[in-house]
Motif scaffolding. Structure first.
Motif, short mmCIF file in Angstrom:
data_model
loop_
_atom_site.label_atom_id
_atom_site.label_comp_id
_atom_site.label_asym_id
_atom_site.label_seq_id
_atom_site.Cartn_x
_atom_site.Cartn_y
_atom_site.Cartn_z
N VAL A 1 0.76 -1.33 -0.13
CA VAL A 1 0.00 -0.06 0.00
C VAL A 1 0.79 1.30 -0.02
O VAL A 1 0.44 2.42 -0.82
CB VAL A 1 -0.94 -0.02 1.30
CG1 VAL A 1 -1.75 1.09 1.32
CG2 VAL A 1 -1.98 -1.06 0.98
N VAL B 1 0.82 4.10 -2.97
CA VAL B 1 0.86 5.50 -2.80
C VAL B 1 2.00 6.40 -3.07
O VAL B 1 1.74 7.55 -3.77
CB VAL B 1 0.37 5.87 -1.10
CG1 VAL B 1 0.45 7.07 -0.72
CG2 VAL B 1 -0.74 5.09 -0.71
N GLU B 2 2.98 5.95 -2.76
CA GLU B 2 4.38 6.72 -3.16
C GLU B 2 4.43 7.05 -4.90
O GLU B 2 4.80 7.77 -5.49
CB GLU B 2 5.57 6.13 -2.84
CG GLU B 2 5.74 6.47 -1.31
CD GLU B 2 6.90 6.05 -0.69
OE1 GLU B 2 8.01 5.55 -1.47
OE2 GLU B 2 7.28 6.24 0.40
N VAL C 1 1.87 6.66 -6.90
CA VAL C 1 0.64 7.94 -7.31
C VAL C 1 1.21 8.89 -7.20
O VAL C 1 0.90 9.93 -8.01
CB VAL C 1 -0.61 7.37 -6.63
CG1 VAL C 1 -1.63 8.48 -6.71
CG2 VAL C 1 -1.17 6.16 -7.07
N LEU C 2 1.90 9.33 -5.96
CA LEU C 2 2.19 10.59 -5.67
C LEU C 2 3.54 11.18 -6.68
O LEU C 2 3.63 12.22 -7.13
CB LEU C 2 2.94 10.82 -4.27
CG LEU C 2 1.86 10.77 -3.11
CD1 LEU C 2 2.49 10.75 -1.85
CD2 LEU C 2 1.14 12.00 -3.17
N ARG D 1 1.16 15.57 -5.39
CA ARG D 1 2.25 15.73 -4.83
C ARG D 1 2.36 16.93 -3.98
O ARG D 1 2.75 17.11 -2.93
CB ARG D 1 3.43 15.18 -5.72
CG ARG D 1 4.42 15.28 -5.17
CD ARG D 1 5.87 14.85 -5.98
NE ARG D 1 5.81 15.85 -7.18
CZ ARG D 1 5.40 15.35 -8.22
NH1 ARG D 1 5.28 14.11 -8.84
NH2 ARG D 1 5.55 16.16 -9.46
N GLY E 1 8.77 4.32 -3.85
CA GLY E 1 7.56 3.66 -4.23
C GLY E 1 8.05 2.14 -4.86
O GLY E 1 7.23 1.20 -4.56
#
Length: 69
Positions: free
Chosen positions: A14, A18-19, A21-22, A29, A52
């Protein structure tokens, strides 16, 4: 004991997602990083991407550890 392994692997997966996606979404971001006390604008995207990918690979490694031995 095996249950903790799956919990850790799931958390890392997870975090990795998330990283990534950022790293790929500049607006999101920027919104997240506004409160950060330490910012390096030129390398934020690449550092999120490397972090990520690292978290995803580690999570998958923990998840599949021992499966092919």
């Amino acid at each position: 004991m095996a249950m903790w392994r799956y919990i850790l692997a799931s958390a890392l997966l997870v975090i990795g997602i998330v990283e990534i996606v950022l790293a790929l979404h500049p607006g999101l971001r920027e919104a997240v990083m506004q409160t950060s006390p330490l910012r390096v604008k030129g390398t934020e995207s690449s550092m999120f991407l490397i972090g990520g990918i690292s978290a995803l690979v580690t999570g998958l490694g923990i998840f599949f550890y021992g499966l092919f031995l």
